[in-house]
Design an enzyme around this catalytic site. Structure first.
Site, short mmCIF file in Angstrom:
data_model
loop_
_atom_site.label_atom_id
_atom_site.label_comp_id
_atom_site.label_asym_id
_atom_site.label_seq_id
_atom_site.Cartn_x
_atom_site.Cartn_y
_atom_site.Cartn_z
CB SER A 174 -8.99 -3.53 -8.43
OG SER A 174 -9.91 -3.57 -9.49
CG ASP A 226 -12.69 3.42 -9.72
OD1 ASP A 226 -12.12 3.18 -10.81
OD2 ASP A 226 -12.63 2.64 -8.75
CG HIS A 230 -8.92 1.22 -10.41
ND1 HIS A 230 -10.24 1.28 -9.98
CD2 HIS A 230 -8.61 -0.09 -10.49
CE1 HIS A 230 -10.70 0.04 -9.83
NE2 HIS A 230 -9.73 -0.81 -10.12
#
Length: 432
Positions: free
Chosen positions: A212, A308, A375
């Site tokens: 991330s 995502d 994610h």
């Protein structure tokens, strides 16, 4: 399992936390990190997250202590609140003694004095709130069944507490009594110096990774990392869910672009961004990987879900863009999306693939773009490498990354559109 029945991750995370096993807590930690990320961004209002930990008796998790940076005080390399940053490390062994894997923690960004001030009262802005021990699993695991290619390397989890992907500069700090430290670049430099001192300077192999906001940091610092490593070392970079698209939301607003602009301006990030990009574009646009990835000289592998959930909920359909909540159920669970909304999501996937066309032509590049509503996927055993992991072309993420890193074979895997892949783990935010 029918093709349209992807495996959801469900359950009430807060009520289960104290009862969970080490493995299950690791999965929960991912979701909690996402919650903190969305809290910091202040775009998402619905914070209900749920998981259904997958049973896997072969999973092994290791508890690894926190190590504060020894020269943080000397270098004034501080977290947002002025506390000392740090990392968790397990030494390599056997054939991996001279190999290093660094993984940068994720957790979003802060774009205002208010949001940074709130953030410094969490583990994403202060080491005072960080766990003294964390679990190593997925690509950080020492279990060869879980992590076949990197299990015996020196493995380092880098804690994230600056709010700008390790790219802030103290010159941008406010001098009006606001006690916030924008020292991301100083933290990075101090950390690299320390790791070089304790053995990384003689590395024969190295892999810089991140999830991330940590995946974005990986891309930002990839070439700098290559520069400090031995010239004859095999050095590459892996960004997991770090390729954030600069795309208008469904209402036609530039939500993420304006947010990134505020982060860059607030923390003086432009000095850490790709110089070629900054020379031709407004600096905040160079916080988007699509603007500078072609300038990265070091080999890069991208792990990104085409759906995502974080990008869908924050970039494509932020709360402000959906006042009538017509997207609410779809945002919580991709299986709730009607054909009209799913068509919009397919357009988002197409935009990602179009953006990656040039990257895909790079012979040294690797990619694993699956069609999951998820994610980060690399530091959880169930999604990195297990009997039930997501696959493309019958390859797990771990196998694909290993093929690419060791040049065993080309590793450019792009999934078919949702809902074609029955191996996906799909987050479900709608179950209580």
């Amino acid at each position: 399992m029918p093709a349209n029945q992807h495996r959801p991750l469900r359950g009430g995370i807060f009520s289960w936390w104290r009862q969970w096993s080490n493995r299950e807590s690791t999965i929960a930690a991912v979701i909690l990190a996402v919650l903190l990320l969305t809290f910091t961004l202040s775009i998402i209002s619905d914070s209900r997250t749920n998981t259904n930990p997958i049973s896997n008796t072969d999973t092994v998790s290791e508890w690894v202590p926190f190590t504060p940076l020894s020269k943080a005080q000397q270098n004034t390399a501080f977290c947002l609140d002025g506390s000392v940053p740090g990392y968790h490390m397990q030494r390599g062994f056997g054939s991996g003694s001279d190999s290093w894997l660094l993984h940068i923690e994720g957790g979003g960004w802060c774009n205002t004095i208010s949001s940074c001030s709130s953030r410094k009262r969490t583990a994403l802005g202060s080491s005072k709130y960080m766990d003294h021990q964390v679990q190593f699993s997925g690509l950080l695991s020492c279990n060869p069944l879980q992590n076949p290619d990197f299990f015996n390397w020196n493995r380092v989890k880098i804690r994230y507490c600056d709010g700008a992907s390790f790219s802030g500069h103290p010159e941008s700090e406010f001098k009006n009594g606001t006690k916030l430290f924008f020292r991301g670049q100083l933290i990075w430099n101090t950390l690299m110096d320390e790791l070089l001192t304790i053995g990384m300077s003689t590395a024969k192999q190295a892999l810089l990774t991140g999830c991330s906001a940590g995946g974005l940091a990986t891309l930002i610092h990839c070439d700098d990392f290559r520069e400090i490593m031995p010239k004859d070392a095999n050095v590459k970079c892996l960004a997991d869910a770090g390729f954030f698209l600069n795309k208008k939301d469904i209402a036609g607003n530039h939500t993420i672009e304006f947010f990134y602009r505020d982060v860059v301006h607030l923390q003086g990030v432009s000095r850490s961004l790709n110089k070629e990009c900054v020379a031709r574009s407004e600096p905040s646009k160079c916080f988007f990987p699509q603007e500078f990835i072609k300038s990265i000289k070091t080999p890069v592998f991208l792990v990104n879900p085409a759906y995502d959930f974080w990008q869908i909920r924050n970039i494509l359909v932020p709360d402000a863009s959906d006042p009538n909540e017509s997207w609410r159920r779809c945002r919580l669970n991709i299986h709730n999306c009607n054909p009209e909304l799913l068509e919009v999501l397919q357009g988002f996937r197409n935009a990602l693939l179009k953006t990656l066309i040039e990257f895909q032509q790079n012979e040294e590049a690797g990619m694993f773009i699956n069609s999951c509503f998820v994610h980060c996927q690399t530091w959880i055993a169930e999604t990195w490498h297990s009997p039930s992991s997501p696959r493309i072309n019958n390859k797990t993420i771990a196998e694909s990354v290993g093929d690419w890193y060791f040049n065993r074979k080309t590793a450019k895997h792009i999934d078919c559109p949702f809902p074609c892949n029955p191996t996906c783990y799909n987050l479900d935010f709608g179950q209580g």
